[in-house]
Design a protein around this motif. Structure first.
Motif, PDB file in Angstrom:
ATOM      1  N   ALA A  16       2.682   4.771   8.086  1.00  0.00           N
ATOM      2  CA  ALA A  16       1.544   5.470   8.689  1.00  0.00           C
ATOM      3  C   ALA A  16       1.491   6.922   8.244  1.00  0.00           C
ATOM      4  O   ALA A  16       2.508   7.534   7.952  1.00  0.00           O
ATOM      5  CB  ALA A  16       1.632   5.396  10.204  1.00  0.00           C
ATOM      6  N   ASN A  17       0.291   7.440   8.247  1.00  0.00           N
ATOM      7  CA  ASN A  17       0.027   8.852   8.013  1.00  0.00           C
ATOM      8  C   ASN A  17       0.102   9.557   9.368  1.00  0.00           C
ATOM      9  O   ASN A  17      -0.386   9.018  10.378  1.00  0.00           O
ATOM     10  CB  ASN A  17      -1.383   8.971   7.401  1.00  0.00           C
ATOM     11  CG  ASN A  17      -1.808  10.390   7.151  1.00  0.00           C
ATOM     12  OD1 ASN A  17      -1.203  11.338   7.635  1.00  0.00           O
ATOM     13  ND2 ASN A  17      -2.869  10.540   6.395  1.00  0.00           N
ATOM     14  N   HIS A  18       0.669  10.744   9.408  1.00  0.00           N
ATOM     15  CA  HIS A  18       0.787  11.491  10.662  1.00  0.00           C
ATOM     16  C   HIS A  18      -0.576  11.717  11.313  1.00  0.00           C
ATOM     17  O   HIS A  18      -0.687  11.786  12.538  1.00  0.00           O
ATOM     18  CB  HIS A  18       1.495  12.827  10.415  1.00  0.00           C
ATOM     19  CG  HIS A  18       1.717  13.629  11.649  1.00  0.00           C
ATOM     20  ND1 HIS A  18       2.594  13.239  12.644  1.00  0.00           N
ATOM     21  CD2 HIS A  18       1.156  14.787  12.069  1.00  0.00           C
ATOM     22  CE1 HIS A  18       2.574  14.138  13.612  1.00  0.00           C
ATOM     23  NE2 HIS A  18       1.710  15.081  13.295  1.00  0.00           N
ATOM     24  N   ASP A  19      -1.629  11.823  10.517  1.00  0.00           N
ATOM     25  CA  ASP A  19      -2.984  12.030  11.057  1.00  0.00           C
ATOM     26  C   ASP A  19      -3.465  10.839  11.883  1.00  0.00           C
ATOM     27  O   ASP A  19      -4.423  10.963  12.656  1.00  0.00           O
ATOM     28  CB  ASP A  19      -3.980  12.304   9.935  1.00  0.00           C
ATOM     29  CG  ASP A  19      -3.711  13.631   9.238  1.00  0.00           C
ATOM     30  OD1 ASP A  19      -3.041  14.506   9.836  1.00  0.00           O
ATOM     31  OD2 ASP A  19      -4.176  13.788   8.097  1.00  0.00           O
ATOM     32  N   GLU A  20      -2.839   9.692  11.739  1.00  0.00           N
ATOM     33  CA  GLU A  20      -3.210   8.495  12.499  1.00  0.00           C
ATOM     34  C   GLU A  20      -2.459   8.382  13.827  1.00  0.00           C
ATOM     35  O   GLU A  20      -2.710   7.470  14.608  1.00  0.00           O
ATOM     36  CB  GLU A  20      -2.967   7.229  11.665  1.00  0.00           C
ATOM     37  CG  GLU A  20      -3.841   7.144  10.432  1.00  0.00           C
ATOM     38  CD  GLU A  20      -5.328   7.079  10.761  1.00  0.00           C
ATOM     39  OE1 GLU A  20      -5.697   6.352  11.718  1.00  0.00           O
ATOM     40  OE2 GLU A  20      -6.119   7.754  10.085  1.00  0.00           O
ATOM     41  N   LEU A  21      -1.547   9.316  14.086  1.00  0.00           N
ATOM     42  CA  LEU A  21      -0.753   9.308  15.318  1.00  0.00           C
ATOM     43  C   LEU A  21      -1.629   9.683  16.519  1.00  0.00           C
ATOM     44  O   LEU A  21      -2.323  10.693  16.486  1.00  0.00           O
ATOM     45  CB  LEU A  21       0.414  10.292  15.193  1.00  0.00           C
ATOM     46  CG  LEU A  21       1.324  10.447  16.401  1.00  0.00           C
ATOM     47  CD1 LEU A  21       2.077   9.160  16.688  1.00  0.00           C
ATOM     48  CD2 LEU A  21       2.294  11.589  16.174  1.00  0.00           C
ATOM     49  N   THR A  25       4.222  11.589   6.419  1.00  0.00           N
ATOM     50  CA  THR A  25       4.090  10.147   6.597  1.00  0.00           C
ATOM     51  C   THR A  25       5.312   9.596   7.313  1.00  0.00           C
ATOM     52  O   THR A  25       6.373  10.224   7.351  1.00  0.00           O
ATOM     53  CB  THR A  25       3.926   9.421   5.242  1.00  0.00           C
ATOM     54  OG1 THR A  25       5.058   9.702   4.429  1.00  0.00           O
ATOM     55  CG2 THR A  25       2.669   9.861   4.526  1.00  0.00           C
ATOM     56  N   TYR A  26       5.143   8.401   7.857  1.00  0.00           N
ATOM     57  CA  TYR A  26       6.235   7.665   8.473  1.00  0.00           C
ATOM     58  C   TYR A  26       6.502   6.442   7.606  1.00  0.00           C
ATOM     59  O   TYR A  26       5.569   5.798   7.130  1.00  0.00           O
ATOM     60  CB  TYR A  26       5.869   7.222   9.888  1.00  0.00           C
ATOM     61  CG  TYR A  26       5.619   8.376  10.824  1.00  0.00           C
ATOM     62  CD1 TYR A  26       6.665   8.965  11.516  1.00  0.00           C
ATOM     63  CD2 TYR A  26       4.340   8.867  11.010  1.00  0.00           C
ATOM     64  CE1 TYR A  26       6.442  10.032  12.374  1.00  0.00           C
ATOM     65  CE2 TYR A  26       4.099   9.936  11.872  1.00  0.00           C
ATOM     66  CZ  TYR A  26       5.154  10.508  12.551  1.00  0.00           C
ATOM     67  OH  TYR A  26       4.932  11.558  13.398  1.00  0.00           O
ATOM     68  N   ALA A  69       0.843  -1.197   0.000  1.00  0.00           N
ATOM     69  CA  ALA A  69       0.000   0.000   0.000  1.00  0.00           C
ATOM     70  C   ALA A  69       0.876   1.244   0.000  1.00  0.00           C
ATOM     71  O   ALA A  69       1.910   1.282   0.653  1.00  0.00           O
ATOM     72  CB  ALA A  69      -0.906   0.004   1.223  1.00  0.00           C
ATOM     73  N   TYR A  70       0.443   2.237  -0.745  1.00  0.00           N
ATOM     74  CA  TYR A  70       1.082   3.543  -0.737  1.00  0.00           C
ATOM     75  C   TYR A  70       0.110   4.527  -0.103  1.00  0.00           C
ATOM     76  O   TYR A  70      -1.082   4.490  -0.411  1.00  0.00           O
ATOM     77  CB  TYR A  70       1.418   4.019  -2.150  1.00  0.00           C
ATOM     78  CG  TYR A  70       2.572   3.298  -2.781  1.00  0.00           C
ATOM     79  CD1 TYR A  70       3.865   3.752  -2.607  1.00  0.00           C
ATOM     80  CD2 TYR A  70       2.367   2.163  -3.558  1.00  0.00           C
ATOM     81  CE1 TYR A  70       4.931   3.088  -3.185  1.00  0.00           C
ATOM     82  CE2 TYR A  70       3.431   1.494  -4.142  1.00  0.00           C
ATOM     83  CZ  TYR A  70       4.706   1.968  -3.948  1.00  0.00           C
ATOM     84  OH  TYR A  70       5.769   1.313  -4.518  1.00  0.00           O
ATOM     85  N   LEU A  71       0.612   5.379   0.760  1.00  0.00           N
ATOM     86  CA  LEU A  71      -0.246   6.414   1.303  1.00  0.00           C
ATOM     87  C   LEU A  71      -0.447   7.479   0.235  1.00  0.00           C
ATOM     88  O   LEU A  71       0.477   7.789  -0.517  1.00  0.00           O
ATOM     89  CB  LEU A  71       0.372   7.006   2.572  1.00  0.00           C
ATOM     90  CG  LEU A  71       0.465   6.010   3.739  1.00  0.00           C
ATOM     91  CD1 LEU A  71       1.282   6.592   4.875  1.00  0.00           C
ATOM     92  CD2 LEU A  71      -0.923   5.618   4.217  1.00  0.00           C
ATOM     93  N   PRO A  72      -1.640   8.049   0.137  1.00  0.00           N
ATOM     94  CA  PRO A  72      -1.934   9.024  -0.926  1.00  0.00           C
ATOM     95  C   PRO A  72      -1.019  10.247  -0.877  1.00  0.00           C
ATOM     96  O   PRO A  72      -0.508  10.604   0.185  1.00  0.00           O
ATOM     97  CB  PRO A  72      -3.385   9.430  -0.661  1.00  0.00           C
ATOM     98  CG  PRO A  72      -3.908   8.505   0.361  1.00  0.00           C
ATOM     99  CD  PRO A  72      -2.754   7.823   1.019  1.00  0.00           C
TER     100      PRO A  72
END
Length: 115
Positions: free
Chosen positions: A27-32, A16-17, A7-10
């Motif tokens: 992971a996306n920073h918004d998921e932290l 992103t991490y 998977a690639y983050l959009p």
């Protein structure tokens, strides 16, 4: 050789991490959720959701915050163990962790446009 990740983050995920070993998105920073966690090898971050990780078998472990059922997570690309997933928390005060992921800081890097 070009690596293809599961998977690639959009592109709109500006912060992103990624895996420090192979650069797979994690992971996306918004998921932290929190940067105040401790992994088995040092500081760790708690995330709502992650990508490109596999999950091992759950086992009970006594962690700093009590008994939990956790499953180790690893990078799907390079197979490095990154942290764990909280499957079950036995103490009521720790239930918020269930279904969340710990990734150790030593195994990830910041990618994209961090200002």
């Amino acid at each position: 050789m070009v690596k293809t990740f599961h998977a690639y983050l959009p592109d709109e995920c500006h912060r992103t991490y990624s895996c420090v070993h192979c650069r797979a998105h994690l992971a996306n920073h918004d998921e932290l959720i929190s940067k105040s966690f401790q992994g088995s090898q040092g500081r760790a971050y708690l995330f709502n959701s992650v990508v490109n990780v596999g999950c091992g078998q759950a086992e009970e472990r006594v962690l700093l915050t009590g008994l939990h059922a956790v499953a180790d997570i690893f990078c799907e690309s390079c197979k490095t163990t990154l942290g764990w997933k909280y499957e079950h928390a036995f103490e009521t005060s720790q239930k918020y962790k269930e279904g969340k992921y710990i990734i150790e800081v030593a195994h990830m890097i910041k990618d994209n446009r961090w200002n």
